[in-house]
Write an enzyme that holds these catalytic residues in place. Structure first.
Site, PDB file in Angstrom:
ATOM      1  N   GLU A 114      -6.075  -4.744   8.431  1.00 39.74           N
ATOM      2  CA  GLU A 114      -4.963  -3.806   8.588  1.00 39.74           C
ATOM      3  C   GLU A 114      -4.688  -3.584  10.070  1.00 39.74           C
ATOM      4  OE1 GLU A 114      -5.948  -0.011   6.882  1.00 39.74           O
ATOM      5  OE2 GLU A 114      -7.450   0.403   8.395  1.00 39.74           O
ATOM      6  N   GLU A 165       0.864  -1.184   0.000  1.00 36.27           N
ATOM      7  CA  GLU A 165       0.000   0.000   0.000  1.00 36.27           C
ATOM      8  C   GLU A 165       0.896   1.227   0.000  1.00 36.27           C
ATOM      9  OE1 GLU A 165      -2.797   0.426   3.254  1.00 36.27           O
ATOM     10  OE2 GLU A 165      -3.401   2.427   2.570  1.00 36.27           O
ATOM     11  N   ASP A 188     -11.958   0.882   2.181  1.00 28.12           N
ATOM     12  CA  ASP A 188     -10.995   1.026   3.274  1.00 28.12           C
ATOM     13  C   ASP A 188     -11.707   1.346   4.591  1.00 28.12           C
ATOM     14  OD1 ASP A 188      -8.550   1.274   4.512  1.00 28.12           O
ATOM     15  OD2 ASP A 188      -7.854   2.963   3.285  1.00 28.12           O
ATOM     16  N   ASN A 227      -4.341   5.109  -2.059  1.00 27.43           N
ATOM     17  CA  ASN A 227      -5.492   5.739  -1.419  1.00 27.43           C
ATOM     18  C   ASN A 227      -6.009   6.886  -2.275  1.00 27.43           C
ATOM     19  OD1 ASN A 227      -5.646   4.444   1.377  1.00 27.43           O
ATOM     20  ND2 ASN A 227      -3.481   4.966   1.186  1.00 27.43           N
ATOM     21  N   GLU A 238      -7.953   2.506  -3.058  1.00 25.57           N
ATOM     22  CA  GLU A 238      -8.628   2.384  -1.766  1.00 25.57           C
ATOM     23  C   GLU A 238      -9.421   3.651  -1.474  1.00 25.57           C
ATOM     24  OE1 GLU A 238      -6.037   1.373   1.442  1.00 25.57           O
ATOM     25  OE2 GLU A 238      -5.223  -0.380   0.407  1.00 25.57           O
TER      26      GLU A 238
END
Ligand code: C2E
Ligand code: CA
Ligand code: CA
Length: 410
Positions: A369, A192, A312, A250, A282
């Site tokens: 996560e 990520e 997310d 993101n 995300e």
């Protein structure tokens, strides 16, 4: 007029004001994206001019009104007696938008939100005053109000707009990659990408702080462009060694209204020769649910372009299951608050189990996560979770270092 021009204009007005109180009112048209989705671009382009006419009609002759972005206006209100007068003007505007605007014979609701700051009470220069109006607007949204006056101190966590603007221009942000573990293969399957900003004078600034600032000031479009390119640039180098690795970026739904977003993403993919299938975008659950219709449409477009989509911080927002079912996502990412509690708290681990099952029922991959210890990792594996990330698996490292390390190991 853009924001820079408006700041110049405000500076002129302040210089000529002779110290009299001036109100700065930021008016934002809400739900323009949703409107566009339902009525199309042509109709949505007509909203701002119609809203301007209406706001103008509610102001005094000596007040000024300028459009500063697709959905925002700034009104300058000279010679105000007190804060009450500024709020009166703001309230009058939001109330008036309770009745619909007329387009081509159709009545359309376009609610507005207003943030207000005052000279000299909240600042004496244009930049400070405009930012204070932004902060007030954000506070209004956070409190579920439609207008708010700036309250000094609420922007403590903010950094100056110019700093971020300059940092983006000078490419001083850095992409860090956090490893993601495939729980079945017990191997890193991707990364990520997380933005980092280390400012020369004030040290590291937290991403949630500068990303919110970017969202509030319109810099998010530039930040997104930077983030996509920085991620793909490093990812391309890493993928040259292992083409099975996937990369997550993101994305703030604030950019969903941008007409060229999909072209921008596919353009960046093409430049770095990245297959869309190796990239997941995300978007937080809470952000998706702010405007579900726009989100659903946007996510469909991204899926059609071949990209993966992850929801997310899942569990932290308030998804309606009806919408969740319609979201064309490929992945659910369980919010770390549940993951970090699951070792000690039975209820949290039951929620995690329920989310994993829900995700699988909807044919989504499920990622946990914030895994900070081996025990949590094993619990997740036992529950059938597909992937995990967190300090126990690996902290994020500068993407450039990661590439060097891979090259050294070769
Ligand atoms: P997020 O997407 O939920 O990212 C995960 C955050 O959790 C990261 O914080 C990461 O450093 C942190 N984290 C990872 N493992 C652990 C762990 O085991 N324990 C704990 N306590 N924390 C862990 P970070 O980097 O501070 O990012 C905060 C948020 O900022 C991100 O949350 C993401 O929403 C946003 N963000 C970061 N980079 C970007 C970007 O380039 N663009 C956009 N739009 N948003 C970004
Ligand atoms: Ca994320
Ligand atoms: Ca997250």
């Amino acid at each position: 007029m853009n924001r820079a021009a408006l700041a110049g204009r405000l500076t002129d007005v302040l210089q000529r004001s002779g110290g009299e109180r001036l109100g700065i009112m930021l008016v934002r048209i809400q739900r323009l994206q949703e409107f566009r989705l339902v009525h199309g671009y042509e109709a949505s382009d007509a909203v701002a001019p119609a809203a301007a006419v209406r706001v103008r009609g509610l102001l005094r002759p000596q007040d000024e009104l300028e459009q500063v972005s697709e959905n925002e206006f700034i009104a300058l209100l000279p010679n105000l007696l007190n804060t009450g007068h500024a709020m009166l003007a703001a309230t009058r505007i939001v109330r008036d938008f309770d009745s619909p605007l007329m387009f081509h014979g159709h009545a359309v609701m376009t609610p507005v939100a207003v943030g207000v700051s005052l000279y000299p009470d909240h600042g004496i220069d244009a930049t400070t005053l405009l930012r204070a109006a932004e902060v007030a607007l954000r506070d209004a949204k956070r409190l579920g109000e439609r207008c708010a006056l700036y309250i000094p101190g609420t922007e403590r966590a903010m950094v100056p707009y110019e700093w971020l603007h300059d940092a983006l221009q000078a490419n001083r942000l850095e992409a860090h990659f956090e490893p993601i573990l495939d729980l079945r293969r017990n191997a890193v399957c991707g990364y990520e990408s997380l933005a980092r900003w280390n400012d020369a004078s004030s040290g590291s600034i937290r991403p949630d702080v500068f990303i919110r600032l970017a969202e509030d000031t319109g810099l998010i479009a530039e930040l997104t462009r930077w983030s996509l390119n920085a991620t793909f640039r490093h990812a391309a180098g890493i993928r040259a060694r292992d083409s099975a690795l996937r990369f997550s970026v993101n994305i703030s739904p604030r950019v969903f209204g941008q007409r060229d977003l999909v072209q921008q993403i596919t353009g960046a993919l093409a430049i770095w020769d990245m297959p869309p299938e190796s990239v997941t975008l995300e978007v937080t659950e809470s952000a998706l649910m702010e405007d579900p219709l726009t989100s659903i449409a946007m996510l469909h477009t991204l899926r059609e372009a071949g990209l993966g989509v992850s929801i997310d911080d899942f569990g932290a927002g308030y998804s309606s299951l009806a919408y969740l079912k319609q979201l064309p996502a490929t992945e659910l990412k369980i919010d770390r608050s549940f993951v970090s509690d699951m070792r000690h708290d039975v209820r949290s681990s039951r929620v995690v189990r329920a989310i994993i099952d829900l995700g699988h029922q909807l044919d989504l991959q499920v990622v946990a996560e914030g895994v900070e210890d081996a025990e949590t990792l094993e619990l997740l594996r036992a529950l059938g979770c597909d992937r995990a990330q967190g300090y126990h698996i690996g902290r994020s490292t500068p993407a450039s270092h990661l590439l060097q390390r891979i090259e050294v190991h070769d």
